[in-house]
Design an enzyme around this catalytic site. Structure first.
Site, PDB file in Angstrom:
ATOM      1  N   LYS A   1      42.394 -27.111 -20.527  1.00  0.00           N
ATOM      2  CA  LYS A   1      42.004 -25.775 -20.561  1.00  0.00           C
ATOM      3  C   LYS A   1      40.147 -25.249 -20.738  1.00  0.00           C
ATOM      4  O   LYS A   1      39.744 -25.718 -20.994  1.00  0.00           O
ATOM      5  CB  LYS A   1      42.113 -25.777 -22.224  1.00  0.00           C
ATOM      6  CG  LYS A   1      43.308 -26.607 -22.592  1.00  0.00           C
ATOM      7  CD  LYS A   1      44.687 -25.043 -22.257  1.00  0.00           C
ATOM      8  CE  LYS A   1      44.934 -24.234 -22.908  1.00  0.00           C
ATOM      9  NZ  LYS A   1      45.659 -25.083 -24.391  1.00  0.00           N
TER      10      LYS A   1
ATOM     11  N   CYS B   1      12.931  10.546 -34.952  1.00  0.00           N
ATOM     12  CA  CYS B   1      13.188   8.990 -35.759  1.00  0.00           C
ATOM     13  C   CYS B   1      12.704   7.724 -35.020  1.00  0.00           C
ATOM     14  O   CYS B   1      12.609   7.463 -33.296  1.00  0.00           O
ATOM     15  CB  CYS B   1      15.124   8.930 -35.218  1.00  0.00           C
ATOM     16  SG  CYS B   1      15.749   7.621 -35.371  1.00  0.00           S
TER      17      CYS B   1
ATOM     18  N   LYS C   1      46.076 -21.472 -14.474  1.00  0.00           N
ATOM     19  CA  LYS C   1      47.076 -21.272 -15.829  1.00  0.00           C
ATOM     20  C   LYS C   1      46.788 -20.077 -16.529  1.00  0.00           C
ATOM     21  O   LYS C   1      45.990 -20.107 -17.582  1.00  0.00           O
ATOM     22  CB  LYS C   1      46.927 -23.073 -17.133  1.00  0.00           C
ATOM     23  CG  LYS C   1      47.648 -22.882 -18.152  1.00  0.00           C
ATOM     24  CD  LYS C   1      47.365 -24.167 -18.529  1.00  0.00           C
ATOM     25  CE  LYS C   1      48.331 -24.060 -19.404  1.00  0.00           C
ATOM     26  NZ  LYS C   1      48.497 -23.214 -20.929  1.00  0.00           N
TER      27      LYS C   1
ATOM     28  N   ASP D   1      48.001 -17.029 -19.059  1.00  0.00           N
ATOM     29  CA  ASP D   1      48.270 -16.849 -20.073  1.00  0.00           C
ATOM     30  C   ASP D   1      49.600 -15.906 -20.112  1.00  0.00           C
ATOM     31  O   ASP D   1      49.035 -14.907 -20.655  1.00  0.00           O
ATOM     32  CB  ASP D   1      46.839 -16.372 -20.533  1.00  0.00           C
ATOM     33  CG  ASP D   1      46.759 -17.371 -22.469  1.00  0.00           C
ATOM     34  OD1 ASP D   1      48.082 -17.841 -22.705  1.00  0.00           O
ATOM     35  OD2 ASP D   1      46.104 -16.606 -22.430  1.00  0.00           O
TER      36      ASP D   1
ATOM     37  N   GLU E   1      46.489 -25.653  -9.978  1.00  0.00           N
ATOM     38  CA  GLU E   1      47.438 -24.414 -10.123  1.00  0.00           C
ATOM     39  C   GLU E   1      46.817 -23.374 -11.462  1.00  0.00           C
ATOM     40  O   GLU E   1      46.369 -23.904 -12.410  1.00  0.00           O
ATOM     41  CB  GLU E   1      48.401 -24.335 -10.362  1.00  0.00           C
ATOM     42  CG  GLU E   1      49.515 -24.572  -9.518  1.00  0.00           C
ATOM     43  CD  GLU E   1      50.679 -24.929 -10.127  1.00  0.00           C
ATOM     44  OE1 GLU E   1      51.089 -24.463 -10.895  1.00  0.00           O
ATOM     45  OE2 GLU E   1      51.133 -25.365  -9.104  1.00  0.00           O
TER      46      GLU E   1
ATOM     47  N   CYS F   1      16.478   6.993 -39.133  1.00  0.00           N
ATOM     48  CA  CYS F   1      15.141   7.806 -39.995  1.00  0.00           C
ATOM     49  C   CYS F   1      15.490   8.995 -41.034  1.00  0.00           C
ATOM     50  O   CYS F   1      15.708  10.160 -41.980  1.00  0.00           O
ATOM     51  CB  CYS F   1      14.851   9.115 -39.028  1.00  0.00           C
ATOM     52  SG  CYS F   1      15.947  10.459 -38.125  1.00  0.00           S
TER      53      CYS F   1
ATOM     54  N   CYS G   1      22.582   9.979 -33.867  1.00  0.00           N
ATOM     55  CA  CYS G   1      21.631  11.028 -34.873  1.00  0.00           C
ATOM     56  C   CYS G   1      20.954  11.408 -34.568  1.00  0.00           C
ATOM     57  O   CYS G   1      20.331  12.659 -32.603  1.00  0.00           O
ATOM     58  CB  CYS G   1      20.403   9.685 -35.130  1.00  0.00           C
ATOM     59  SG  CYS G   1      19.092  10.187 -35.975  1.00  0.00           S
TER      60      CYS G   1
ATOM     61  N   CYS H   1      21.355   9.401 -39.661  1.00  0.00           N
ATOM     62  CA  CYS H   1      20.627   7.847 -39.349  1.00  0.00           C
ATOM     63  C   CYS H   1      20.091   6.775 -40.646  1.00  0.00           C
ATOM     64  O   CYS H   1      19.627   7.197 -42.025  1.00  0.00           O
ATOM     65  CB  CYS H   1      19.729   8.682 -38.585  1.00  0.00           C
ATOM     66  SG  CYS H   1      18.725   7.307 -38.295  1.00  0.00           S
TER      67      CYS H   1
ATOM     68  N   TYR I   1      55.966 -21.260 -10.434  1.00  0.00           N
ATOM     69  CA  TYR I   1      54.954 -22.400 -10.649  1.00  0.00           C
ATOM     70  C   TYR I   1      55.993 -24.078  -9.831  1.00  0.00           C
ATOM     71  O   TYR I   1      55.634 -24.875 -10.986  1.00  0.00           O
ATOM     72  CB  TYR I   1      53.883 -22.542 -11.375  1.00  0.00           C
ATOM     73  CG  TYR I   1      54.241 -21.831 -12.330  1.00  0.00           C
ATOM     74  CD1 TYR I   1      54.929 -23.279 -13.795  1.00  0.00           C
ATOM     75  CD2 TYR I   1      53.830 -21.001 -13.040  1.00  0.00           C
ATOM     76  CE1 TYR I   1      55.453 -23.205 -15.082  1.00  0.00           C
ATOM     77  CE2 TYR I   1      54.423 -21.083 -15.128  1.00  0.00           C
ATOM     78  CZ  TYR I   1      55.096 -22.015 -15.432  1.00  0.00           C
ATOM     79  OH  TYR I   1      55.663 -21.679 -16.712  1.00  0.00           O
TER      80      TYR I   1
HETATM   81  C1  9MJ Z   1      50.611 -21.641 -15.656  1.00  0.00           C
HETATM   82  N1  9MJ Z   1      51.044 -21.208 -17.513  1.00  0.00           N
HETATM   83  O1  9MJ Z   1      50.454 -20.749 -15.228  1.00  0.00           O
HETATM   84  C2  9MJ Z   1      52.249 -24.887 -15.543  1.00  0.00           C
HETATM   85  N2  9MJ Z   1      51.781 -22.905 -15.403  1.00  0.00           N
HETATM   86  O2  9MJ Z   1      54.395 -26.672 -14.959  1.00  0.00           O
HETATM   87  C3  9MJ Z   1      51.540 -23.179 -14.564  1.00  0.00           C
HETATM   88  N3  9MJ Z   1      52.216 -23.424 -16.330  1.00  0.00           N
HETATM   89  C4  9MJ Z   1      53.844 -26.122 -16.466  1.00  0.00           C
HETATM   90  N4  9MJ Z   1      52.485 -24.635 -14.155  1.00  0.00           N
HETATM   91  C5  9MJ Z   1      54.985 -27.130 -16.096  1.00  0.00           C
HETATM   92  N5  9MJ Z   1      50.903 -22.998 -13.187  1.00  0.00           N
HETATM   93  C6  9MJ Z   1      55.338 -27.048 -17.283  1.00  0.00           C
HETATM   94  C7  9MJ Z   1      54.343 -25.877 -17.774  1.00  0.00           C
END
Ligand code: 9MJ
Length: 677
Positions: A318, A436, A119, A121, A117, A415, A430, A412, A229
């Site tokens: 990551k 220039c 991840k 943020d 999946e 020049c 400028c 500038c 998820y």
């Molecule tokens: C995120 N942040 O997209 C988990 N997560 O599963 C996905 N986080 C997660 N899974 C267990 N896709 C703990 C966190």
């Protein structure tokens, strides 16, 4: 109070249910089934009923998403099952090691399948449903105790207030991520800047800040989404045997599931998925900071269990960090071809987003003021995908006492002509123009470039030397160069000097379109230059064209028209144009309006997803040059879709309408074939 009769109550429930389905199609599936006006009509009817019969209002009514009373504080919520955090793998070897441990603990030699999946943020959330109704929402907190944010969660349209389907579980705790898509983040920040309010550094902070509002009306106004998820507690008659089937099950109950989830047959397949998604990442409409791998078999997950606060059955791989902190050492000002002055931050080199960064753009004076950047400050540098590194934030709390405010120059830096900023424009320029040397160098580099006059061997370094040595003062002087002027230059031998003069001589035979592009008129790219050449046929006709005549041309907007008008009414520019013609630059006049003969005349193209090799502007310009129209959305009239990685709804729509599609590589090959004709 007015009593509610049974028929009205039934009609009310039907309205609620209809609106819930429309919401699901719109906010979860991104595939609305009714026009907005129809949705508004139903919503209006619902609100009218609720206003008349206060008793009717149900907790799952779509009217309840606007945010109720503000709270004094958030209550604490103990999670029945801890909300786990994920262990990280920072490279391929650590991922392999994770896979090896999983096999060892399960005492399996055969490969183990993983759900992969993106991840997201954002901020983790827990949603508790009793008998299908959203009962409570909580943040993760420390994993054991979080905060009750039910009222805020109710305002997020992709969180169902009631689960769909006939057999909903008695109890279900869904876990997922609340996040702010990038376009919503950009819009929010743009509005904040316009209103003189505080902006957010990144979409993650924006999601966290929006969710932790005591007044749910504020949360309601923020463009948040929720993607499910996982599952915490569950009391249901039937439970899926694998994680991916669990996600499907959540999808059927009405949750948004990430469309990029994938089943990897083994750990090597996981690594391949990581590489694929890293390519798609810049084009995704939301930020991700890695990939989550989860052992797919839920029985295996139970056997593996947890250690400390992390599951043994999952790991996050990551991506290299996209943000790092470093010091702003200096700010320099660069002058572009059109005189635009761009501040550039010189940074203590820092490894971010997979490369070492020592410069970042600061865009313009407004940006410096917004950031309140001072030389000596510690700053957060962001480098997402292949875009130019940016300064996302200044760490004001770390500011050294001797930090020096940045002063935008009045003159500038090259020049020393005055700098002017026209009202309504953010860019300062400028005013030196052809006096220039910075502008002259950029103009000559552009004139000589491959797509313009194509002077082979006249590279950037050579242009700089020629201008610095005062051998040339404008593009016209290129045609007066001789071997004796070239030979004293660095790394210039007799052979390369002769080759360069031959290339300069050859460049005289050109086309009107290339010549117009080479002049570097603002906003006139290759495509618009081609359109102008086709429409006017000769330079004289273009110079004489009225603003109205320019505006009549398909593909030429008011801004381009104004720049063309300004250019040809400038006596200095006209003098250069005539001098070039006198030097022998020549092209065949083109038949007026050859548009019908252009290869893509009458076609409408759409570009979607991220293009890796060319920029959007280049792709669009190339299509305009071939006579196509470029549209922003797919319809039955679309002739062709160019889809880069990360293409989503437009690609699906094109496929459903049987519209031909090509990827970027095919597009580039197509352009090459067209250009050789
Ligand atoms: C995120 N942040 O997209 C988990 N997560 O599963 C996905 N986080 C997660 N899974 C267990 N896709 C703990 C966190």
């Amino acid at each position: 109070m007015i009593d509610v009769d049974t028929a009205t109550a039934a009609h009310y429930r039907q309205l609620v249910s209809q609106l819930q389905q429309h919401n699901h199609r719109y906010y979860v599936l991104d595939d609305p089934s009714v026009p907005d006006a129809e949705y508004d009509r139903l919503m209006h009817e619902l609100c009218a009923l609720e206003a008349r019969y206060a008793d009717l209002v149900d907790a799952d009514s779509p009217s309840q998403r606007v945010g109720g009373m503000a709270l004094a504080e958030f209550n604490q919520v103990a999670h029945t099952r801890p909300m786990l955090s994920l262990d990280n793998a920072f490279d391929a070897a650590e991922l392999q090691e994770f896979g090896r441990r999983v096999n060892e603990r399960l005492a399996r030699r055969d490969s183990v399948a993983y759900a992969c999946e993106p991840k997201l943020d954002g901020v983790a959330i827990s949603l508790l449903y009793r008998h299908g109704i959203l009962d409570r929402a909580a943040t993760r907190g420390d994993g054991a105790v979080g905060e009750d944010i039910t009222e805020n969660a109710r305002t997020i349209r992709s969180i169902p207030l009631r689960l769909q389907g006939d057999s909903v579980p008695k109890l279900l705790e869904v876990r997922g991520e609340v996040y702010m898509p990038r376009d919503g983040f950009d819009r929010f920040n743009a509005a904040a800047i316009a209103g003189g309010e505080k902006t957010f550094v990144n979409p993650r902070n924006a999601a966290a800040g929006s969710l932790r509002q005591l007044d749910p009306k504020i949360t309601a106004a923020r463009p948040l989404q929720m993607c499910a998820y996982g599952v915490g507690e569950i009391d249901a008659q039937w439970q899926p045997p694998t994680h991916l089937e669990m996600l499907q099950y959540l999808g059927a109950l009405g949750f948004m599931i990430n469309p990029h989830v994938h089943l990897a047959v083994d750990i090597d397949d996981c690594e391949q998925y990581y590489r694929d998604l890293a390519i798609q990442r810049p084009a995704l409409p939301y930020d991700i900071d890695g990939i989550v791998y989860k052992v797919n078999d839920l029985e295996f997950q139970r056997r593996l269990g947890t250690v400390r606060r992390s599951p043994r059955w999952a790991i996050a791989r990551k991506f290299p960090a996209e943000e790092e902190m470093t010091q702003l050492i200096a700010v320099e000002f660069q002058v572009g071809r059109t005189g635009a002055i761009t501040p550039v931050a010189r940074l203590q080199p820092v490894f971010v987003g997979g490369v070492t960064v020592s410069n970042a753009t600061l865009h313009n004076a407004d940006e410096i003021a917004r950031l309140d950047a001072r030389v000596g400050d510690m700053v957060i540098v962001r480098r997402a995908g292949d875009v130019i590194p940016q300064i996302a934030k200044v760490m004001v709390e770390k500011r050294p006492v001797d930090a020096v405010p940045v002063k935008f120059p009045d003159c500038c830096p090259v020049c020393h002509s005055p700098v002017e900023q026209l009202t309504g424009e953010v860019v300062a320029r400028c005013t030196g123009g052809m006096f220039c040397s910075a502008q002259i160098k950029q103009a000559i580099k552009h004139y000589a470039s491959r797509r313009a006059m194509d002077i082979d061997g006249l590279g950037d370094r050579l242009v700089e030397q020629l201008v610095d040595a005062k051998r040339i003062h404008s593009v016209v002087d290129l045609y007066n160069l001789d071997v004796s002027q070239l030979l004293p230059l660095e790394r210039m031998a007799a052979k390369s000097a002769t080759n360069l003069l031959v290339a300069i001589e050859n460049s005289k035979q050109t086309s009107l379109a290339k010549f117009l592009f080479a002049l570097g008129i603002r906003e006139v790219g290759e495509g618009s230059a081609q359109i102008l050449a086709n429409s006017f046929g000769s330079l004289e006709a273009l110079i004489d064209a009225s603003p109205e005549a320019l505006l009549e041309i398909d593909g030429i907007g008011p801004i381009v028209a104004r720049h063309i008008g300004n250019f040809f009414s400038n006596p200095d520019a006209l003098a250069i144009v005539s001098a070039l013609q006198e030097s022998g630059v020549i092209w065949p006049n083109e038949a007026v309006d050859q548009r019908a003969e252009q290869p893509l005349h009458g076609q409408t193209w759409v570009l979607t997803g991220s293009l890796q090799i060319m920029s959007r502007a280049e792709a669009k310009d190339a299509l305009l040059g071939l006579g196509a129209k470029v549209a922003g959305s797919v319809s039955a009239k679309t002739s062709q879709l160019v889809a880069g990685p990360g293409a989503g709804s437009k690609l699906r729509k094109a496929e459903s309408l049987d519209i031909p599609t090509m990827d970027e590589q095919q597009f580039i090959e197509f352009l090459q074939v067209q250009r050789n004709f």
